[in-house]
Design an enzyme around this catalytic site. Structure first.
Site, PDB file in Angstrom:
ATOM      1  N   HIS A  42      58.401  18.348  47.028  1.00  0.00           N
ATOM      2  CA  HIS A  42      59.648  18.634  46.322  1.00  0.00           C
ATOM      3  C   HIS A  42      59.394  19.642  45.210  1.00  0.00           C
ATOM      4  O   HIS A  42      59.014  19.267  44.098  1.00  0.00           O
ATOM      5  CB  HIS A  42      60.213  17.334  45.735  1.00  0.00           C
ATOM      6  CG  HIS A  42      60.466  16.281  46.778  1.00  0.00           C
ATOM      7  ND1 HIS A  42      59.454  15.488  47.284  1.00  0.00           N
ATOM      8  CD2 HIS A  42      61.597  15.891  47.415  1.00  0.00           C
ATOM      9  CE1 HIS A  42      59.964  14.657  48.191  1.00  0.00           C
ATOM     10  NE2 HIS A  42      61.247  14.876  48.295  1.00  0.00           N
ATOM     11  N   PRO A 144      60.312   5.343  44.007  1.00  0.00           N
ATOM     12  CA  PRO A 144      61.549   4.560  44.151  1.00  0.00           C
ATOM     13  C   PRO A 144      62.379   4.780  42.883  1.00  0.00           C
ATOM     14  O   PRO A 144      61.926   4.458  41.782  1.00  0.00           O
ATOM     15  CB  PRO A 144      61.030   3.121  44.275  1.00  0.00           C
ATOM     16  CG  PRO A 144      59.603   3.277  44.773  1.00  0.00           C
ATOM     17  CD  PRO A 144      59.106   4.518  44.085  1.00  0.00           C
ATOM     18  N   HIS A 289      65.726  21.161  46.736  1.00  0.00           N
ATOM     19  CA  HIS A 289      65.255  19.820  46.375  1.00  0.00           C
ATOM     20  C   HIS A 289      63.920  19.500  47.025  1.00  0.00           C
ATOM     21  O   HIS A 289      62.974  19.112  46.364  1.00  0.00           O
ATOM     22  CB  HIS A 289      66.306  18.785  46.773  1.00  0.00           C
ATOM     23  CG  HIS A 289      65.845  17.380  46.596  1.00  0.00           C
ATOM     24  ND1 HIS A 289      65.906  16.732  45.390  1.00  0.00           N
ATOM     25  CD2 HIS A 289      65.281  16.495  47.466  1.00  0.00           C
ATOM     26  CE1 HIS A 289      65.412  15.513  45.521  1.00  0.00           C
ATOM     27  NE2 HIS A 289      65.030  15.350  46.763  1.00  0.00           N
ATOM     28  N   SER A 412      66.927 -23.101  32.573  1.00  0.00           N
ATOM     29  CA  SER A 412      66.650 -23.631  33.905  1.00  0.00           C
ATOM     30  C   SER A 412      65.242 -23.304  34.389  1.00  0.00           C
ATOM     31  O   SER A 412      64.636 -24.080  35.116  1.00  0.00           O
ATOM     32  CB  SER A 412      67.651 -23.071  34.921  1.00  0.00           C
ATOM     33  OG  SER A 412      68.959 -23.515  34.618  1.00  0.00           O
ATOM     34  N   GLU A 439      68.207  -8.877  36.677  1.00  0.00           N
ATOM     35  CA  GLU A 439      66.930  -9.207  37.308  1.00  0.00           C
ATOM     36  C   GLU A 439      66.140  -7.945  37.646  1.00  0.00           C
ATOM     37  O   GLU A 439      64.926  -7.895  37.449  1.00  0.00           O
ATOM     38  CB  GLU A 439      67.160 -10.020  38.592  1.00  0.00           C
ATOM     39  CG  GLU A 439      67.848 -11.366  38.385  1.00  0.00           C
ATOM     40  CD  GLU A 439      69.354 -11.253  38.281  1.00  0.00           C
ATOM     41  OE1 GLU A 439      69.905 -10.147  38.510  1.00  0.00           O
ATOM     42  OE2 GLU A 439      70.002 -12.267  37.957  1.00  0.00           O
ATOM     43  N   HIS A 500      72.455 -19.744  46.880  1.00  0.00           N
ATOM     44  CA  HIS A 500      71.438 -19.992  45.861  1.00  0.00           C
ATOM     45  C   HIS A 500      70.182 -20.650  46.431  1.00  0.00           C
ATOM     46  O   HIS A 500      69.292 -21.033  45.679  1.00  0.00           O
ATOM     47  CB  HIS A 500      72.028 -20.855  44.735  1.00  0.00           C
ATOM     48  CG  HIS A 500      72.933 -20.087  43.821  1.00  0.00           C
ATOM     49  ND1 HIS A 500      74.016 -19.376  44.279  1.00  0.00           N
ATOM     50  CD2 HIS A 500      72.901 -19.881  42.472  1.00  0.00           C
ATOM     51  CE1 HIS A 500      74.626 -18.790  43.252  1.00  0.00           C
ATOM     52  NE2 HIS A 500      73.965 -19.077  42.159  1.00  0.00           N
TER      53      HIS A 500
END
Lengths: 693, 693
Positions: A42, A144, A289, A412, A439, A500
């Site tokens: 790239h 990523p 690109h 929890s 998360e 869940h």
């Protein structure tokens, strides 16, 4: 855009033939040449962002090229990892020296010109995307999209914590800044949005993202799908937003970085408007690109830069001296002063200095595990999440750099450190992190913390591993000691129902190379798991824990939980066992129950507790044979998850008691019955495999 | 907050004893009682959001309780899925009628009072989180936060496309609106941020999110981790933002919904400031978020509402008539008018009507597969991603509701429909979707499209499955026909390196219950895969495709690709085979090469192509035995992915040629050699397993 992209326009902002212009164009041409030779890569972003890299590194980054592992160095994260040639060019021109796998200077360059010529070739220092550990100077593995942005937040958090804990009025050991270069893709990804929201909340004024706004993505112009007001969004997150209208305007870039350095109450986003593939005939288009540009385009581009057309991988005389000099003249004295300060710190603050030494050398204080509780046998028992909380609370006071929190589920997941304050603006020494319902951001932040001398941990419900798979994978790829605490690990979740209840999540982790996945069977296995985790920071671990209480196994009657370290061990045995029951986690006590019943019926069984496939597979063949002798083919595995993978241990003749479908919403006992996790079913299965065999 | 939370303050905005107030308090008390009886659940949000649900359903939602599957109904998505009792209460009080699995009216209520009393019990219509298919009126399965928000964008997109394609000046068949109720968690999640950015770009003025801003999450006040200016952020995305200061102010809510209806150029976010657990002594605290409140607290709360303290599951007289009536009086005539319009549409636009009938009845037009190409044998071959692009382009003109696109990788994933316009503002009839670099958002949006009569597909690189695991899992849990096109499926990716090379992703999919994972071995298997996918919309499929060219197998010499439908089939055989080579995808031709070499050496081998474990496992034992006879234990599996799971098919004596580590950055041939995917290695493995056996 492309009409503004021809050479000889904004490049004129820089003096022809000046060393700054030459350095910038060297970065550009090295990038073009490397991609061309590899016929892959790239080039566009390195070409447009070269002035940004140049300005940041030469004028601002506090970095000693001769000591790239200096703990207080500023961090530069290339979140836009496909622009790897930008980073490799910077590392080469800065003359960064290599640190080998043992942490020693090898005497080689981190990235040599030969490495650049071998871009994307097997074994080279210049893989397609930057890889942590593989190449010195690469602060984190990127590619990523959005992950580097998240990592940078973790690195900035680490600095705040290190400063709060170790700095003294006369010893400013930690005051590094963190820069991340992001593209449109990074900014679009949810993970960067979560991380940005957290960074704004935490007022991380040591954090600067540079957003390369080039209006081009792979499918074409960003206007196809992305036309939001990014600056306004970041102001919403509580960031300071600065615009630079032309990526070639080094003076404006310099002003922007200076404004970041002067901001002390919030993170900074510098939006740099750029032209992808600057200077080339395909500039400002998605063609710039990726992929090699072709000899003719490269020739034309070099001509536009005023570059010798026939030379490839050409570094003009004086460029390295200039660039390395600019960085080292600032970085070397700073690093030397830091070394001296650290020495005098040892005298002034011996206890803290000792702690710091241990942390920076990845070792553990004596007696770090002295307070880990031993759990007494108890038929009622406790949930492994509760046991984990107790054990963690016994370790952290001794190993304070074991640091983390939860994505809004601490009550929890039981990861809070009792009595410790929260990490928040005004109290950056706090030990309890509130990552919010983020998360994915948590995962990337914990990786960033772990890349910055800490042992980071993050916790959530096991099923929400799905929300944070990319950073969990990257922790394994980078071989860092991040700890992922996943509770509510099966249909044992009960009433919350199938959304869940994890089914395939154990397999997902086990199939991830280098990831230790531990599902302890009771409180003492949980303690053994934490011991194993803290002792070894060379790979990440996923600790998979129950919501429901698990009986605490009587270790005077059955084998010690220390067997966990080998991944699998014989927990209960008979002379000449006829059948082996293999179980993990909450199903271990079920296996013991079945074993006892079989025994009462005169059937000789063995129970193997197998909390970690990863550890078991590292054992010798002899050990494996001692646990699972080939001759015993009557085997039953019991685990409230997908069956996939168990065939390895039970073979064609074995039987897996597992989950073939998603779960359901109901109290746990009803679910155990519905899905076949009962004593009777296990006993029946044991008998049936004995017959088959 | 809690000082403003006592009853008798803002509730006074509603007239005591009015039917509106009674209905709202019925929703609240049913929710409290159900959670109390189940001793599990989340009462706080149903209590605070009851006026929102009431106002929206009674005054705005175009919905016919007697025909909840009316295609042009407004959609209400409970993204904050843990507040399921809000939705169950609304469905009960609205008297929504049940549609059974066959699509017929069962004559039962969708949610009866008895169902509410059996909240979270096995087999009840009221599981812990709302489940699509399980309960009529539940538009999508929610619970994993942010997903419902993403789904709602897909539903709004579907409306725009359906309207663009089927509406005529005299026939407005589609003009539904989509409402989603979101909490702080939904708004924090990256998936909702990606979806919001896309919705803003697409100017989806038929989309309204209601953000329940109660400043409380599980760990405590949102100020612990979330203090951004959400309104400003959404303005950055290009949304219309409206504030309602008090969730009990039904007039203000009504004005806000009216303002949404009047907005025709952008989506709307209504930020409703609320008090969680409104009316209870624990209102405004994280205690009100989850778990049963206790008899005493419930008593006190009912007292505050002016409710009979001793009654549980109490629905005052007139409430159902009032609520159902308000909805049905608007919805029934609208639905009847629609039915008439659809009838006259059949006469006016017979071709479009036929297409619409097929789409709405999940059937396929005659000859839909007539143009699917047959690929001639070709040693050089084509990449399965290219074959997929050709096949898809042959199907979509016949099945135009097969609709999707890519997360900014269409030039690589080959999912663009040639010559078709992009779906964008001003051209909502376009077939090519540009989801942007937003894999997670894409997944949730594709699910929403698929829940709205379309067959949605989304494509990206296989490794980025990790970015979109939650919606992929939910597509399987909901049993909807979403299609996930994943290309660049192995180390065959080459130079991009380990960050871009899937290893564990195949196992992740295979372990997901109900997910068909197909990795075709050549162009004709790719065509067979698309045929199988389009024919069966009852479950999702992941289509896993190569970057690199694969030889097109000579089907006159070897078996037909039609065998794909059974998941695995004998592709090449010998009399009395001594060894079986099992392969998928790009490794199938390698297996054939080895087979031919073994044959030349006088060794009788069999090649099994095994593109789908899911399909294979559905076959009869006889069929399975015919493909993989138990007696032949010498088996080799060949797949460039994790070994986990292959033991099932190769057994203790078999050998898996697979990836035990992450990949590396280099040209593909170097990687195949490095990691052992060569003819010589496969032949050796075959011989070695024959010896072992």
């Amino acid at each position: 855009m492309s009409d503004t992209a021809t050479a000889g326009t904004s490049n004129d902002l820089m003096e022809d033939g000046s060393l700054s212009r030459l350095t910038i164009d060297t970065i550009r041409t090295l990038s073009m040449d490397a991609v061309q030779k590899a016929n892959s890569g790239h080039p566009g972003t390195p070409m447009s962002m070269a002035p940004v890299g140049y300005t940041l590194w030469s004028q601002f980054l506090r970095y000693d090229p001769a000591t790239p592992d200096w703990p207080n160095r500023d961090r530069f994260v290339l979140s836009v990892g496909h622009a790897s040639m930008l980073l490799y060019s910077l590392l080469h021109l800065a003359k960064v020296e290599e640190i080998d796998a043992k942490g020693q200077k090898s005497g080689h360059e981190a990235v040599s010109l030969e490495d650049i010529e071998n871009f994307r070739q097997i074994g080279s220092k210049t893989p397609g995307h930057p890889e942590y550990r593989h190449t010195t100077g690469v602060e984190t593995t990127t590619g990523p999209l959005g992950q580097g942005c998240g990592n940078s937040v973790g690195m900035a958090i680490a600095e705040r914590w290190l400063a709060a804990r170790y700095n003294k009025p006369d010893h400013q050991l930690f005051d590094y800044d963190v820069y991340a270069l992001a593209g449109d893709g990074d900014i679009m990804e949810g993970v960067s949005q979560e991380a940005a929201s957290l960074a704004g909340h935490l007022r991380l004024s040591n954090l600067c993202w540079i957003y390369d706004s080039n209006h081009i993505t792979i499918e074409g112009k960003t206007s196809l799908t992305f036309d939001e007001d990014v600056g306004k969004r970041f102001e919403g997150y509580g960031w300071n937003v600065i615009h630079v209208d032309d990526a070639n305007d080094c003076a404006a870039l310099s002003d922007a970085f200076a404004a970041f350095r002067a901001t002390d109450d919030k993170p900074t986003l510098i939006i740099v408007h750029s032209v992808i593939g600057y200077g080339s005939p395909i500039a400002g288009t998605s063609k710039a690109h990726s992929d090699a540009m072709g000899e003719e385009v490269i020739r034309e581009t070099k001509r536009a830069y005023g570059w010798p057309e026939d030379k490839s991988f050409y570094v003009p005389e004086g460029v390295i001296e200039h660039f390395n000099g600019a960085i080292a003249d600032r970085g070397r004295p700073a690093r030397e002063a830091w070394d001296k300060a650290r020495d005098s710190y040892r005298t002034a603050y011996p206890d803290l200095a000792k702690e710091l030494d241990a942390m920076l050398s990845d070792s553990l204080p004596d007696g770090w595990d002295a307070d880990i509780p031993v759990f007494e046998p108890d038929a009622k028992g406790i949930a492994s999440r509760d046991a984990s909380g107790k054990v963690l609370n016994a370790i952290v006071p001794k190993v304070p750099w074991l640091l983390g929190g939860s994505a809004d589920l601490a009550p929890s997941t039981k990861t809070d450190i009792k009595g410790a304050p929260s990490f928040e603006p005004g109290n950056y020494g706090g030990a309890n992190f509130h990552f919010g319902v983020r998360e994915h951001g948590m995962g990337a932040v914990v990786n960033g913390m772990t890349l910055s001398h800490l042992r980071g941990y993050g916790s959530t419900f096991f099923v929400f591993l799905d929300y944070m798979r990319p950073p969990v994978r990257l922790s394994a790829l980078m071989e860092i000691g991040a700890v992922w605490v996943f509770t509510h690990d099966s249909i044992g979740v009960g009433e919350d129902g199938p959304t869940h209840q994890p089914i395939e999540q154990l397999v997902m982790l086990r199939a991830t190379p280098g990831m230790d996945t531990i599902r302890p069977g009771d409180a003492n296995e949980t303690a053994a798991a934490w011991k194993a985790i803290v002792k070894d920071a060379s790979h990440p671990t996923a600790l998979v824990l129950s919501r429901q209480a698990l009986p605490t196994i009587d270790r005077t009657k059955y084998a010690s939980a220390d067997g966990l370290e080998k991944g699998a061990y014989v927990l209960a045995d008979s002379e000449d066992p006829q059948v082996i029951l293999i179980a993990t986690g909450s199903e271990v006590s079920l296996a013991i129950g079945a074993y006892e019943q079989l025994r009462s019926e005169g059937i000789a069984a063995r129970v193997v507790s197998m909390p970690s496939w990863f550890r078991y597979e590292l054992q010798s063949d002899d050990y494996k044979e001692s646990v699972l002798p080939k001759a015993i083919k009557a085997r039953v595995s019991i685990e409230m998850g997908s069956e996939i993978g168990w065939d390895r241990y039970i073979g064609f003749e074995g039987k897996a008691i597992s989950m073939a479908t998603f779960g359901a919403s109901a109290p746990i006992a009803k679910l155990q019955d519905k899905f076949g996790f009962t004593l009777a079913k296990v006993v029946d299965a044991a008998k049936s495999v004995m017959e088959t065999k």
